[in-house]
Every structure is written in C-alpha cells, then in structure tokens.
Design a protein around this motif. Structure first.
Motif, PDB file in Angstrom:
ATOM      1  N   THR A 214       0.844  -1.204   0.000  1.00 35.10           N
ATOM      2  CA  THR A 214       0.000   0.000   0.000  1.00 35.10           C
ATOM      3  C   THR A 214       0.878   1.253   0.000  1.00 35.10           C
ATOM      4  O   THR A 214       0.604   2.212  -0.719  1.00 35.10           O
ATOM      5  CB  THR A 214      -0.945  -0.022   1.221  1.00 35.10           C
ATOM      6  OG1 THR A 214      -1.659  -1.259   1.202  1.00 35.10           O
ATOM      7  CG2 THR A 214      -1.933   1.122   1.177  1.00 35.10           C
ATOM      8  N   HIS A 215       1.938   1.234   0.812  1.00 31.90           N
ATOM      9  CA  HIS A 215       2.868   2.380   0.808  1.00 31.90           C
ATOM     10  C   HIS A 215       3.493   2.550  -0.570  1.00 31.90           C
ATOM     11  O   HIS A 215       3.614   3.660  -1.082  1.00 31.90           O
ATOM     12  CB  HIS A 215       3.983   2.178   1.846  1.00 31.90           C
ATOM     13  CG  HIS A 215       3.520   2.446   3.250  1.00 31.90           C
ATOM     14  ND1 HIS A 215       3.856   1.655   4.315  1.00 31.90           N
ATOM     15  CD2 HIS A 215       2.731   3.415   3.754  1.00 31.90           C
ATOM     16  CE1 HIS A 215       3.283   2.130   5.414  1.00 31.90           C
ATOM     17  NE2 HIS A 215       2.609   3.196   5.092  1.00 31.90           N
ATOM     18  N   ARG A 216       3.873   1.444  -1.179  1.00 33.85           N
ATOM     19  CA  ARG A 216       4.503   1.519  -2.512  1.00 33.85           C
ATOM     20  C   ARG A 216       3.517   2.083  -3.536  1.00 33.85           C
ATOM     21  O   ARG A 216       3.880   2.888  -4.390  1.00 33.85           O
ATOM     22  CB  ARG A 216       4.985   0.128  -2.960  1.00 33.85           C
ATOM     23  CG  ARG A 216       6.284  -0.303  -2.293  1.00 33.85           C
ATOM     24  CD  ARG A 216       6.803  -1.600  -2.899  1.00 33.85           C
ATOM     25  NE  ARG A 216       6.924  -1.515  -4.345  1.00 33.85           N
ATOM     26  CZ  ARG A 216       6.598  -2.481  -5.205  1.00 33.85           C
ATOM     27  NH1 ARG A 216       6.120  -3.620  -4.749  1.00 33.85           N
ATOM     28  NH2 ARG A 216       6.739  -2.322  -6.492  1.00 33.85           N
ATOM     29  N   LEU A 217       2.250   1.648  -3.428  1.00 36.94           N
ATOM     30  CA  LEU A 217       1.228   2.146  -4.358  1.00 36.94           C
ATOM     31  C   LEU A 217       1.042   3.657  -4.186  1.00 36.94           C
ATOM     32  O   LEU A 217       1.033   4.415  -5.167  1.00 36.94           O
ATOM     33  CB  LEU A 217      -0.110   1.423  -4.131  1.00 36.94           C
ATOM     34  CG  LEU A 217      -1.303   1.977  -4.913  1.00 36.94           C
ATOM     35  CD1 LEU A 217      -1.099   1.798  -6.419  1.00 36.94           C
ATOM     36  CD2 LEU A 217      -2.618   1.315  -4.494  1.00 36.94           C
ATOM     37  N   ALA A 218       0.906   4.095  -2.932  1.00 40.96           N
ATOM     38  CA  ALA A 218       0.680   5.529  -2.675  1.00 40.96           C
ATOM     39  C   ALA A 218       1.867   6.337  -3.188  1.00 40.96           C
ATOM     40  O   ALA A 218       1.691   7.381  -3.833  1.00 40.96           O
ATOM     41  CB  ALA A 218       0.465   5.754  -1.186  1.00 40.96           C
ATOM     42  N   GLU A 219       3.073   5.863  -2.930  1.00 42.89           N
ATOM     43  CA  GLU A 219       4.273   6.591  -3.378  1.00 42.89           C
ATOM     44  C   GLU A 219       4.318   6.662  -4.908  1.00 42.89           C
ATOM     45  O   GLU A 219       4.622   7.703  -5.482  1.00 42.89           O
ATOM     46  CB  GLU A 219       5.535   5.920  -2.831  1.00 42.89           C
ATOM     47  CG  GLU A 219       5.757   6.253  -1.369  1.00 42.89           C
ATOM     48  CD  GLU A 219       6.743   5.336  -0.658  1.00 42.89           C
ATOM     49  OE1 GLU A 219       6.943   5.527   0.550  1.00 42.89           O
ATOM     50  OE2 GLU A 219       7.284   4.403  -1.313  1.00 42.89           O
ATOM     51  N   ALA A 220       3.993   5.552  -5.548  1.00 47.34           N
ATOM     52  CA  ALA A 220       4.039   5.528  -7.019  1.00 47.34           C
ATOM     53  C   ALA A 220       2.978   6.465  -7.607  1.00 47.34           C
ATOM     54  O   ALA A 220       3.241   7.177  -8.577  1.00 47.34           O
ATOM     55  CB  ALA A 220       3.828   4.099  -7.523  1.00 47.34           C
ATOM     56  N   LEU A 221       1.791   6.487  -7.011  1.00 54.56           N
ATOM     57  CA  LEU A 221       0.728   7.365  -7.524  1.00 54.56           C
ATOM     58  C   LEU A 221       1.142   8.833  -7.416  1.00 54.56           C
ATOM     59  O   LEU A 221       0.944   9.623  -8.343  1.00 54.56           O
ATOM     60  CB  LEU A 221      -0.574   7.129  -6.744  1.00 54.56           C
ATOM     61  CG  LEU A 221      -1.372   5.886  -7.134  1.00 54.56           C
ATOM     62  CD1 LEU A 221      -2.396   5.531  -6.051  1.00 54.56           C
ATOM     63  CD2 LEU A 221      -2.096   6.099  -8.465  1.00 54.56           C
ATOM     64  N   VAL A 222       1.729   9.196  -6.276  1.00 56.96           N
ATOM     65  CA  VAL A 222       2.125  10.603  -6.071  1.00 56.96           C
ATOM     66  C   VAL A 222       3.287  10.959  -7.008  1.00 56.96           C
ATOM     67  O   VAL A 222       3.287  12.007  -7.667  1.00 56.96           O
ATOM     68  CB  VAL A 222       2.482  10.848  -4.578  1.00 56.96           C
ATOM     69  CG1 VAL A 222       3.109  12.218  -4.378  1.00 56.96           C
ATOM     70  CG2 VAL A 222       1.219  10.715  -3.726  1.00 56.96           C
ATOM     71  N   ARG A 223       4.251  10.078  -7.093  1.00 52.61           N
ATOM     72  CA  ARG A 223       5.436  10.329  -7.938  1.00 52.61           C
ATOM     73  C   ARG A 223       5.038  10.456  -9.409  1.00 52.61           C
ATOM     74  O   ARG A 223       5.363  11.426 -10.076  1.00 52.61           O
ATOM     75  CB  ARG A 223       6.385   9.151  -7.749  1.00 52.61           C
ATOM     76  CG  ARG A 223       7.824   9.450  -7.909  1.00 52.61           C
ATOM     77  CD  ARG A 223       8.699   8.275  -7.534  1.00 52.61           C
ATOM     78  NE  ARG A 223       8.370   7.025  -8.214  1.00 52.61           N
ATOM     79  CZ  ARG A 223       7.983   5.924  -7.597  1.00 52.61           C
ATOM     80  NH1 ARG A 223       7.863   5.892  -6.277  1.00 52.61           N
ATOM     81  NH2 ARG A 223       7.707   4.828  -8.285  1.00 52.61           N
ATOM     82  N   LEU A 224       4.278   9.478  -9.897  1.00 48.53           N
ATOM     83  CA  LEU A 224       3.902   9.469 -11.323  1.00 48.53           C
ATOM     84  C   LEU A 224       2.896  10.569 -11.638  1.00 48.53           C
ATOM     85  O   LEU A 224       2.962  11.186 -12.710  1.00 48.53           O
ATOM     86  CB  LEU A 224       3.330   8.106 -11.715  1.00 48.53           C
ATOM     87  CG  LEU A 224       4.277   7.048 -12.275  1.00 48.53           C
ATOM     88  CD1 LEU A 224       4.985   7.539 -13.536  1.00 48.53           C
ATOM     89  CD2 LEU A 224       5.320   6.599 -11.283  1.00 48.53           C
TER      90      LEU A 224
END
Ligand code: URA
Length: 449
Positions: A214-224
């Motif tokens: 979930t942390h990885r998903l949130a980080e990827a969404l914000v970054r991308l």
C-alpha cells in the motif's frame, strides 16, 4: 513489432521503450493484439513490474487511446479526489459539494463498486432518476453551475483502460502497481483535472492487503501523478472497520445527506475534512491544512454544501425529494435488527467481511455487468470501541433477498469481535500525507475537535 518478443523481454525483466508501449496499447485497443497475448504481457508486468518511465509511457498511451475533456473554460484550479476503495466509503458525496462550496471546482469522474468495495456511481444512482452518464457539454454545464459534477467514465474516455481492466479482472492481474497507477492516472488526466488527492486505504478492508504494498502504491501514484503534470498528494487512511455507520448504496447516500446536514459520524467527518483540506490547499484556497479544515467545518455548518448537492442532483436528473425526505425511499422486503450476543465492548468489526456480507445482501457485484440492489445494506449502531449490553441492537440489515433472519444475523456476527475491556486505541485514522517531498504524519484530529 513482433509482440511475442515484447512479451519475452518483459518476462525476462527488461524495460520496454515508450514506442513499444505505445504500439502495444494502440494494438490492443484496436483489436490487433488478441486477449491471449495481452494476458501474457499483463502477467509478465505483474511479476516484473515497470520502471517509472515505462509507467509514464503506458499512462500517456492510455490517455491517447480516447478523448480528453477540455475544462480550460472553467475558471480556477480543478481538483479531484480518488479513493482506492473501501467499505462504507461515501466520502466523495460529501467532499465534492463541500470543497466546491469553498471555491474549488471539482470535476469528479467516479467508479462502480467491485468485489467487497462500494462505488460512488452506484450510490448516486440509488437516487431515483440520477444520471451518471453525461455528455462533455453537460458535464461542463453542471460544473459551471454548482462548481462540481459527478459522472461515470464514458465510452470515449480512456477506452484502453476499459478493455485492459476487463482483461485484468479475469486474469488475476488487478493488484499490480504499474497497472493500477496507469489505470487511475490516465482517467484523471483525461477528465481534465489539474490536481488530485488520493485516499489510499490501508488495512483489512483495503484493496491491497499488505501495508508495504500500500505504501509503494501511494508513493508511485504521487510520484507518477506529479511527473505527468497532475499535482498529486495522497492520504493514507485506515480501512479496518467500515467508515461511518452505513454500508450499501442507498444507506450510504442517506448517511452522506445526513452528514451534509450536520449529523455525520465522527470518523466519516474526520476523513472528509482531511481530504478536503488537502484539496483546498491544492486549489489555492487555503495556505495550510488547519486553516482549510476550519473553513470546511464552518461551511458544513452553514448548509451550503447540502444545497449544492441538491442542486447538482437536480441538474443530473435525480429526484431531490429523496434527499429532503429520505424516509420516502422504498424499504426492503426484510429489515432485521441484529442483537449483541454478549455484554462488554465491540473490539473489532472486520471491514472486509462486512463488505462481502453487504454484497451477499445484493449491495455489490461480483462481475462488472451485475446490477446492484440500491436498498440492500446495513447500518451499524455500534462501532469498534462501543460499550454494548447483551441483546442491544448492533446493526440493522436491509435486503430484498430471502434468508432466515436469524441466519442473516449470525452471518453478520462473523465480522464482529467482543471483549470484556475496552479495546486498545487503534491510532490515527488518517495515518500519513504523501506529497512531492515524501511521507509526513497528518494529525487532523486534535486541532479539528
Ligand atoms: N481502480 C482503477 O481505476 N484501476 C485499477 O486498476 C484499480 C483500481
């Protein structure tokens, strides 16, 4: 392009070029690449992942597969919100008119419930007559008049996602971060929003079960999101027990209306105000989150967000008398009060199980084509942490399906746990904020009280 070679390269962990990804998306959308080859590619992506440039290229290719809504004629910074999906999550229905009342245009393109999670479109369509399919011109018109509009994805917006999502759904490739990120961000870019707040649910009732993922998903969404020119922030909010008290389409719409009229449950308000304060900051209507939350609380008390919701409903064809007098909504064939089997405290209510239970009542769908029963669902009278007497009503269940009332109650109790002592404080509901600079604690609770 020899597609089997591309599949083999992804299978072996290589990164594909932007051109290759573009040809893949156009080839699949036009029908040149068959489902069986695309299924193999999706599985290769599921196992090997994608680099950020690959995800960005995939997102761009998906956006280009269809039309984009032109919102340049709508003044102001447009800000949308997207939730990764939860149980009892009716936040959008309250948040959109609330943030609009504060001066930020909210062009919301929402989704349907799938699996154990609910969807905003199903909740809105519980209002008799409500239309979620608007033309671009109608969408802009409602947005101009009420500063927010809530619609479903049209045929012309990101057709690649419609096709890919349907294939992912039947090939066990939905929970893949590159595929989720490109699916969500392509739709948000195409709808014409300038900024985006994501409510990434974390916990048992969430879409991804592991905290790390979930942390990885949130980080990827914000970054991308930011890399693609969409100002994007995310809040990680806990989804261990259902949000608020109502689960199911009409029960949730009704609770959203009650909340807009100043009688909302505390946890629902907390998540709504937290997301709203981030939207106000992104929309340039507040300097900081505390100031934004105070503005939103004042607005909620003024009744203006409810008036806006009523007006948007009217413009989108909904019968507003159901908002003014929710008791007019036809009842379900069975209404069953579920009593507490013991005295003490409710120590836990498993959101995932409650979501599956609501589905079994008729509130959800197992396949995208299924219809939902708007009346089906439940209202929790006790939440985790509540003291309870033996025999007191824990929840009221609504269904049009035939089932022995005692059995209905027994099945719901499988989601509950009880303890003689109060359960431990579960910690903040809004766990963290993710922005361009990283992850930060986000404690709205104390200053908001
Ligand atoms: N929601 C979406 O829109 N797409 C996904 O892939 C997952 C959740």
């Amino acid at each position: 392009m020899i597609f089997p070679d591309l599949i083999a390269r992804k299978r072996d962990g290589e990164a594909l070029t932007a051109e290759e990804i573009y040809s893949m998306v156009t080839g699949y959308t036009s029908g040149q690449i068959p489902d069986y080859q695309m299924s193999a590619m999706l599985m290769a992506v599921y196992f090997q992942g994608m680099t950020d440039p690959e995800i960005a290229a995939l997102t761009r290719a998906m956006i280009d597969s269809g039309d984009r809504i032109d919102l340049s004629g709508i003044p102001g910074v447009k800000v949308d919100k997207h939730s990764t999906g939860g149980v009892g999550d009716k936040v959008s229905l309250i948040l959109a008119p609330l943030v609009a009342a504060a001066g930020v245009p909210v062009p919301m393109m929402a989704g349907r419930g799938l699996g154990h999670t609910g969807g905003t479109l199903d909740k809105l369509e519980a209002i008799p007559g409500f239309r979620t399919q608007l033309s671009d011109a109608e969408f802009r018109d409602v947005l101009r008049q009420t500063r927010f509009a809530m619609i479903g994805q049209t045929e012309k917006i990101v057709p690649a996602d419609r096709k890919l999502y349907a294939l992912r759904d039947v090939t066990a490739t939905v929970p893949s971060i590159p595929l989720i990120v490109s699916s969500i961000l392509s739709k948000k870019k195409a709808e014409g929003t300038d900024a985006l707040v994501l409510d990434v649910k974390i916990g048992r009732g969430a879409f991804l079960k592991s905290r790390k993922e979930t942390h990885r998903l949130a980080e990827a969404l914000v970054r991308l999101g930011n890399a693609l020119g969409l100002r994007t922030r995310a809040l990680l909010t806990r989804m261990d027990q259902p949000l608020g008290r109502a689960v199911g389409n009409w029960p949730e719409t009704r609770e959203a209306v009650q909340t807009l009229r100043g009688q909302g449950p505390e946890d629902l308000l907390e998540v709504t105000l937290a997301l709203g304060s981030v939207m106000l900051v992104l929309g340039g209507k507040a300097e900081g989150y505390g100031e934004a939350a105070a503005t939103l609380k004042g607005l909620l008390a003024s009744g203006e967000p409810f008036r806006r919701f009523r007006e948007m409903t009217r413009l989108q064809g909904g019968d507003v008398s159901f908002l003014e007098e929710p008791d007019r909504f036809p009842g379900s064939a069975q209404t069953v009060d579920v009593p507490a089997p013991e005295a003490g405290f409710v120590s836990d209510i498993d959101a995932f199980r409650v979501g599956l239970y609501a589905m079994s009542l008729g509130a959800g769908r197992t396949r995208k084509e299924d219809t939902v029963d708007p009346a089906a669902g439940l209202v929790l009278h006790k939440k985790a942490g509540s003291p309870v007497e033996k025999g007191e009503t824990l929840a009221t269940v609504y269904t049009n399906r035939r089932e022995d009332p005692e059995h209905l109650g027994k099945r719901l109790l499988e989601s509950f746990a009880f303890s003689p002592e109060p359960p431990d404080d579960p910690g903040p509901l809004v766990e963290e904020l993710l922005d361009e600079t990283g992850r930060h604690p986000f404690q709205t609770k104390k200053p908001l009280r």
